[in-house]
Scaffold this motif. Structure first.
Motif, short mmCIF file in Angstrom:
data_model
loop_
_atom_site.label_atom_id
_atom_site.label_comp_id
_atom_site.label_asym_id
_atom_site.label_seq_id
_atom_site.Cartn_x
_atom_site.Cartn_y
_atom_site.Cartn_z
N PRO A 53 6.71 7.04 -0.74
CA PRO A 53 5.77 5.93 -0.77
C PRO A 53 6.50 4.61 -0.59
O PRO A 53 7.68 4.48 -0.90
CB PRO A 53 5.15 6.04 -2.16
CG PRO A 53 6.16 6.75 -2.98
CD PRO A 53 6.90 7.66 -2.05
N ALA B 250 -9.89 4.47 4.83
CA ALA B 250 -10.98 5.20 4.17
C ALA B 250 -12.08 5.50 5.18
O ALA B 250 -12.62 6.60 5.20
CB ALA B 250 -11.53 4.37 3.02
N TYR C 43 -5.41 -7.71 -2.48
CA TYR C 43 -5.49 -6.78 -1.37
C TYR C 43 -5.32 -5.38 -1.91
O TYR C 43 -4.31 -5.07 -2.54
CB TYR C 43 -4.37 -7.07 -0.36
CG TYR C 43 -4.85 -7.68 0.93
CD1 TYR C 43 -5.69 -8.79 0.93
CD2 TYR C 43 -4.47 -7.14 2.15
CE1 TYR C 43 -6.12 -9.35 2.11
CE2 TYR C 43 -4.89 -7.70 3.34
CZ TYR C 43 -5.72 -8.80 3.32
OH TYR C 43 -6.14 -9.34 4.50
N ARG C 44 -6.29 -4.57 -1.72
CA ARG C 44 -6.13 -3.15 -2.03
C ARG C 44 -6.46 -2.39 -0.75
O ARG C 44 -7.36 -2.79 -0.01
CB ARG C 44 -7.10 -2.70 -3.14
CG ARG C 44 -6.79 -3.33 -4.49
CD ARG C 44 -5.52 -2.77 -5.08
NE ARG C 44 -5.26 -3.28 -6.41
CZ ARG C 44 -4.55 -4.36 -6.68
NH1 ARG C 44 -4.06 -5.09 -5.70
NH2 ARG C 44 -4.35 -4.75 -7.92
N ASP C 45 -5.75 -1.28 -0.54
CA ASP C 45 -6.03 -0.54 0.68
C ASP C 45 -7.45 0.01 0.62
O ASP C 45 -8.03 0.15 -0.44
CB ASP C 45 -5.01 0.58 0.91
CG ASP C 45 -5.13 1.65 -0.13
OD1 ASP C 45 -5.81 2.64 0.14
OD2 ASP C 45 -4.54 1.49 -1.22
N SER C 46 -8.00 0.32 1.79
CA SER C 46 -9.41 0.69 1.89
C SER C 46 -9.76 1.89 1.03
O SER C 46 -10.85 1.97 0.46
CB SER C 46 -9.76 0.99 3.35
OG SER C 46 -9.57 -0.16 4.11
N ILE C 47 -8.84 2.84 0.96
CA ILE C 47 -9.13 4.05 0.18
C ILE C 47 -9.28 3.69 -1.29
O ILE C 47 -10.16 4.18 -2.00
CB ILE C 47 -8.03 5.10 0.41
CG1 ILE C 47 -8.11 5.57 1.87
CG2 ILE C 47 -8.18 6.28 -0.54
CD1 ILE C 47 -6.96 6.44 2.32
N PHE D 68 0.86 -1.18 0.00
CA PHE D 68 0.00 0.00 0.00
C PHE D 68 0.90 1.24 0.00
O PHE D 68 2.10 1.13 0.22
CB PHE D 68 -0.90 0.01 1.24
CG PHE D 68 -1.77 -1.22 1.36
CD1 PHE D 68 -2.31 -1.82 0.24
CD2 PHE D 68 -2.03 -1.77 2.60
CE1 PHE D 68 -3.11 -2.94 0.35
CE2 PHE D 68 -2.83 -2.88 2.73
CZ PHE D 68 -3.37 -3.48 1.59
N PRO D 69 0.32 2.41 -0.20
CA PRO D 69 1.17 3.61 -0.22
C PRO D 69 1.99 3.80 1.05
O PRO D 69 3.12 4.26 1.00
CB PRO D 69 0.16 4.75 -0.40
CG PRO D 69 -0.99 4.13 -1.11
CD PRO D 69 -1.08 2.73 -0.60
N LEU E 36 -10.84 -2.95 3.76
CA LEU E 36 -9.91 -4.06 3.98
C LEU E 36 -10.07 -4.61 5.40
O LEU E 36 -9.86 -5.78 5.66
CB LEU E 36 -8.49 -3.54 3.77
CG LEU E 36 -7.39 -4.56 3.62
CD1 LEU E 36 -7.71 -5.55 2.52
CD2 LEU E 36 -6.09 -3.86 3.34
N MET F 259 -12.62 1.91 -1.74
CA MET F 259 -13.73 2.85 -1.67
C MET F 259 -13.80 3.70 -2.95
O MET F 259 -14.88 3.96 -3.47
CB MET F 259 -13.59 3.76 -0.46
CG MET F 259 -14.74 4.73 -0.32
SD MET F 259 -14.76 5.53 1.29
CE MET F 259 -15.50 4.25 2.28
N LEU G 76 0.18 4.88 -5.79
CA LEU G 76 1.24 4.55 -4.86
C LEU G 76 2.38 5.56 -4.89
O LEU G 76 3.29 5.51 -4.09
CB LEU G 76 1.81 3.17 -5.17
CG LEU G 76 0.95 1.96 -4.78
CD1 LEU G 76 1.56 0.69 -5.33
CD2 LEU G 76 0.82 1.87 -3.27
N SER G 77 2.33 6.48 -5.86
CA SER G 77 3.48 7.34 -6.04
C SER G 77 3.57 8.47 -5.02
O SER G 77 4.48 9.26 -5.06
CB SER G 77 3.48 7.94 -7.45
OG SER G 77 2.36 8.76 -7.59
N GLY G 78 2.62 8.57 -4.10
CA GLY G 78 2.74 9.52 -3.01
C GLY G 78 1.88 10.75 -3.20
O GLY G 78 1.50 11.09 -4.31
N ARG H 9 -3.41 1.82 -9.90
CA ARG H 9 -2.90 1.68 -8.54
C ARG H 9 -1.46 2.18 -8.42
O ARG H 9 -1.09 2.83 -7.45
CB ARG H 9 -2.97 0.21 -8.14
CG ARG H 9 -2.42 -0.06 -6.77
CD ARG H 9 -2.70 -1.51 -6.42
NE ARG H 9 -2.06 -1.84 -5.16
CZ ARG H 9 -1.16 -2.78 -5.04
NH1 ARG H 9 -0.77 -3.46 -6.09
NH2 ARG H 9 -0.65 -3.04 -3.86
#
Lengths: 339, 529
Positions: A73, A311, B12-16, A36-37, A220, B19, B95-97, B91
């Motif tokens: 990141p 989120a 798996y993807r983060d919640s943000i 994740f980031p 998640l 959403m 992830l690049s910030g 994605r």
């Protein structure tokens, strides 16, 4: 990967107690599970997680806070899902890519008992009111907001006798008729049922109602898991500070925890099982500390930080904390809906 | 109608991200409902209740991502599935910030632990931003000026009720836990806390405390109008209480232009109740005896610093007119004044700090008489035109009439250099006096700015058959970015008399202009300053 093909070498600023235990093996330890980031999750060979996180995420029981440049990141570490992860005792190694030294890292073990700094019940209640008002305005969870609408700013001084819904607050930023999404609509009666079971000390019903919550909701870490995680962590803090008797709390938490395995995501399972023993990530612990010892301004500041988690997870955990501590203070909570 | 369930095993993807996928698919044209969730047992059951039943869903586990779509027709469904591909492949970009913050909300998203907001927006927008920050539980450093008094009062009341600080409006200096906000000097941490309605006043006291070998715990700025009758010192009192409760603070210094009697009395009552010694400098206010309490009222910023240091050390406060010996000071006066012509009678003070300008007038008026100014102590000595000096003159070049549309003179020396040259041409100018404020935020190299102008000014005077003494106070420390030691040396090499405080610079300027005649008042009066 670092420059010139050399692996990136960094160090851990902090490591959680669980992460330390899990990384203390030597040899092949697991694989990179997800990226994740702000976090890279490592799945250990016995199906547990260690999260390598940036300082922005902060400390936590399974977290290893890597010393990376601000705002860099996690993708900058050059890892890919499925990469093998090895442990060298005092370092985590992804061959040819990253070496993270854990030597000298501080071990995260936050204080949970506050002694003379503990506020009286009225002070804690004021702080919970401040948190609720803030979360209503700034919250980011349909599920949590739907429940929070039914909670009064200040609970009655003694248990209510009726099961009617508490008067809704005029404050806050929710629309008058918030559109109820499917998860929120499904969650509300289940949360209500769970809270009634806890307050009536009906342990079989606690188990049943908890099993109706675990794994429910988007994210998640599904929304209802986050509520339960905040709920259990707050009860453990209340127990530690003798706000509520330990035997009842232990039983409630045992019933909830027994429902967790195989019902939800691996990450959520981790958070729930740690919350069951009173361990949580820094934003959760920080909010609990401030509710129990500080003033409303500091509570709002800590709430803000927690609400920024995920989120919607932060808002849902905050709701769980509110419910847990109000119950610990002997306040009756009635959401006025039946499962 | 068409529906589809997509199961992504082990995804798996983060919640943000999840959403975002869910929201964008829901908003897509022709989509009636969309959900992206982890395939836990309860979520699968709920999807089934909503009509999404598929074999793939039944076989999915809690760590699989499931996306359920219901569209009005196959075309819309196809478009949505393409969108899903794009969202998932985006994605790497996500992830690049994060980008830099552009709003308070986004700043808080990036720095959720922050407990203070620095606000510097045009005055008409300042209240709105400050209110938002206060509602977020943030202390506020409000750099903005031109905020109406009614707004200031409202903001400060809200801040007080929330246990927060509202520093400002028009607050230029604060230092909290060693972090400088706005203008400030690099000083060591230590036992002296300052709560101040004056930025340059705080800087003067800070550097003098540092120079005395001690340090500063915090500097809490209140904004210049906090002690007005309308605001009533709301933040001054809150700041005083905070420093009283601060373990690292042993002695507290209060700095302000003189408030009205009711506000002054209110503040002094609070100060007398303080558990720690309080040194009060209300510049220009006649000093009342407060020896029976922990409050000591002093005449100048330098006296405030010296008194605070003495109290920390358990010594009897002792203030002197100069750091140097009397004979050394008089030797400088003799050197500078010896070649003045009869026409050179007046001091011309050119200041970047309003408080330093005021302090100069407070110090010099008893020594040389009335002083004209754009911020005059008495109405009878108000300059008709701030650009034109008259007899003894002290000009605050940081006042609104000079700064509208340009940088503050602590940063931009242009106006001051022009004014130095103009005063140099005036045959009545006996001494040019200036403050040079170093530190974070100030001009990066004042000596480099001033040395050529000093040479030109002295040259102009010389061509008129005069010498031209130039006196400056250097407000800074050797650790400041500009390096006090270097600045001082370069200015002295150019012929500037550099004093270590503003008050000392004022005294020596008065001595030079009076050819030493003010010496009895200088050396006699300071003993009880």
């Amino acid at each position: 990967m670092g420059v010139s093909g050399m692996p990136l070498q960094t160090r851990a600023r902090s490591i959680g107690r669980t992460a330390l235990e899990r990384s203390s093996v030597r040899g092949a330890m697991g694989i990179v599970h997800s990226i994740f980031p702000s976090a890279v999750n490592i799945l250990t060979r016995d199906n547990h997680l260690i999260s390598v996180v940036s300082s922005r995420v902060g400390r936590g029981p399974i977290n290893l806070v890597a010393d990376l440049p601000d705002r860099a990141p996690m993708s900058s570490m050059g890892l890919e899902e499925g990469d093998d992860v090895w442990s060298g005792g005092a370092a985590l190694v992804v061959p040819d890519r990253v070496v993270i030294s854990t030597e000298g890292a501080s071990v995260y073990q936050p204080e949970r008992s506050f002694g003379h700094a503990l506020l009286p019940a009225s002070g804690i209640e004021n702080n919970l009111t401040a948190m609720l008002r803030y979360a209503r305005v700034r919250g980011r969870s349909a599920v949590a907001e739907y429940v929070m609408r039914r909670l009064p700013d200040t609970p009655p001084g003694r248990p209510e006798q009726s099961g009617r819904p508490a008067p809704s607050s005029s404050g806050g930023g929710l629309s008058t008729e918030m559109q109820v999404d499917s998860f929120a609509g499904a969650a509300l009666p289940r949360v209500s049922d769970f809270l009634l079971a806890v307050q009536e000390r009906s342990y079989p019903r606690i188990r049943m109602s908890a099993s109706n919550l675990i794994g429910l909701g988007p994210g998640l870490t599904p929304s209802c898991d986050d509520i339960l995680a905040g709920f259990m962590a707050s009860l453990r803090f209340a127990e530690e500070n003798r706000i509520i008797a330990g035997d009842h709390i232990t039983r409630v938490i045992e019933e909830i925890a027994s429902c967790v395995p195989n019902r939800t995501t691996i990450l959520s399972e981790e958070y729930l099982m740690h919350a069951a023993v009173g361990e949580a990530n820094e934003p959760v612990v920080s909010l609990l500390q401030r509710i129990l010892t500080a003033g409303p301004a500091e509570v709002r500041s800590a709430t803000r930080r927690l609400l920024s988690v995920g989120a919607s997870s932060g808002t849902e955990i905050a709701l769980g904390i509110l419910l847990g501590l109000r119950i610990a203070l002997g306040r009756r909570i009635a959401l006025g809906v039946a499962a | 109608m068409a529906s589809r369930v997509v199961v992504m095993k082990g995804t798996y993807r983060d919640s943000i991200t999840v959403m975002k996928i869910s929201n964008e698919l829901s908003a897509a044209s022709g989509i009636r409902s969309a959900a992206a969730v982890m395939a836990t047992g309860l979520n699968k059951r709920l999807l089934g209740d909503l009509g999404f039943r598929a074999i793939e869903v039944e076989s999915a586990g809690p760590n699989d991502l499931v996306v359920a779509l219901e569209a009005q027709d196959e075309n819309a469904l196809g478009d949505a599935l393409e969108m899903l591909d794009r969202l998932l492949s985006a994605r790497k970009t996500m992830l690049s910030g994060p980008a830099g913050p552009r709003t308070l909300d986004s700043a808080l998203g990036m720095l959720p632990d922050a407990n203070l907001a620095v606000i510097s927006v045009p005055g008409q927008f300042a209240k709105r931003e400050a209110l938002r920050a206060l509602r977020e539980g943030l202390h506020v450093f409000l750099f903005s000026s031109n905020v109406p008094a009614a707004d200031e009062l409202e903001l400060k009341r809200i801040a007080k009720d929330s246990g927060l600080l509202l520093m400002g409006p028009d607050c230029g200096t604060a230092m909290l836990n060693g972090v400088v906000l706005g203008f400030g000097n690099v000083v060591r941490r230590g036992p002296v806390g300052i709560v101040s309605a004056s930025g340059t006043g705080s800087q003067q006291v800070s550097v003098l405390v540092h120079g005395a070998g001690l340090g500063i715990s915090h500097v809490i700025g209140t904004g210049g109008s906090d002690l007005s009758e309308q605001i009533g010192g709301l933040m001054m009192i809150e700041g005083l209480k905070l420093l009283e409760d601060d373990e690292g603070t042993k002695v507290i210094v209060i700095i302000s232009k003189p408030p009205g009697p009711p506000t002054a009395e209110k503040l002094l009552v609070v100060a007398r109740q303080c558990r720690k010694p309080v040194v009060v400098n209300f510049l220009g206010r006649s000093i009342e005896s407060t020896a029976d309490s922990g409050v000591r009222e002093v005449a100048t910023l330098e006296d405030a610093a010296k008194t605070a240091c003495a109290l920390v050390r358990g010594e009897t406060p002792r203030v002197e007119p100069f750091s140097a010996k009397k004979e050394d000071v008089l030797a400088i006066v003799e050197r500078e004044a010896s070649s003045l012509t009869a026409s050179q009678k007046y001091v011309r003070g050119l200041f970047s700090g309003g408080t330093l300008c005021l302090e100069t007038m407070v110090v010099m008026t008893p020594l040389i008489g009335g002083i004209y100014s754009n911020t005059a102590l008495g109405g009878s000595h108000t300059l008709g035109d701030a650009n034109v000096s008259r007899e003894h003159t002290c000009v605050d070049l940081g006042s609104e009439e000079f700064t509208a549309g340009r940088l503050h003179p602590m940063m931009d020396y242009t106006l001051r250099k022009m004014r130095i040259l103009r005063e140099a041409k005036d045959p009545e100018t006996a001494v040019i006096l200036a403050d040079i404020v170093l530190g974070i935020g100030s001009n990066p190299d004042p000596a480099a700015e001033l040395v050529p102008t000093v040479a030109e000014a002295k040259g102009l005077a010389q061509r008129g058959g005069r010498s031209l003494p130039i006196v400056a106070s250097a407000i800074g420390t050797p650790d400041d970015p500009q390096d006090l030691t270097r600045q001082r040396k370069e200015l002295e090499n150019a012929g500037v008399v550099v004093m270590e405080s503003n008050a000392q610079a004022a005294r020596i300027a008065a001595l030079i202009a009076t050819r030493g005649a003010a010496a009895p008042r200088v050396f006699g009066s300071a003993a009880h300053g």
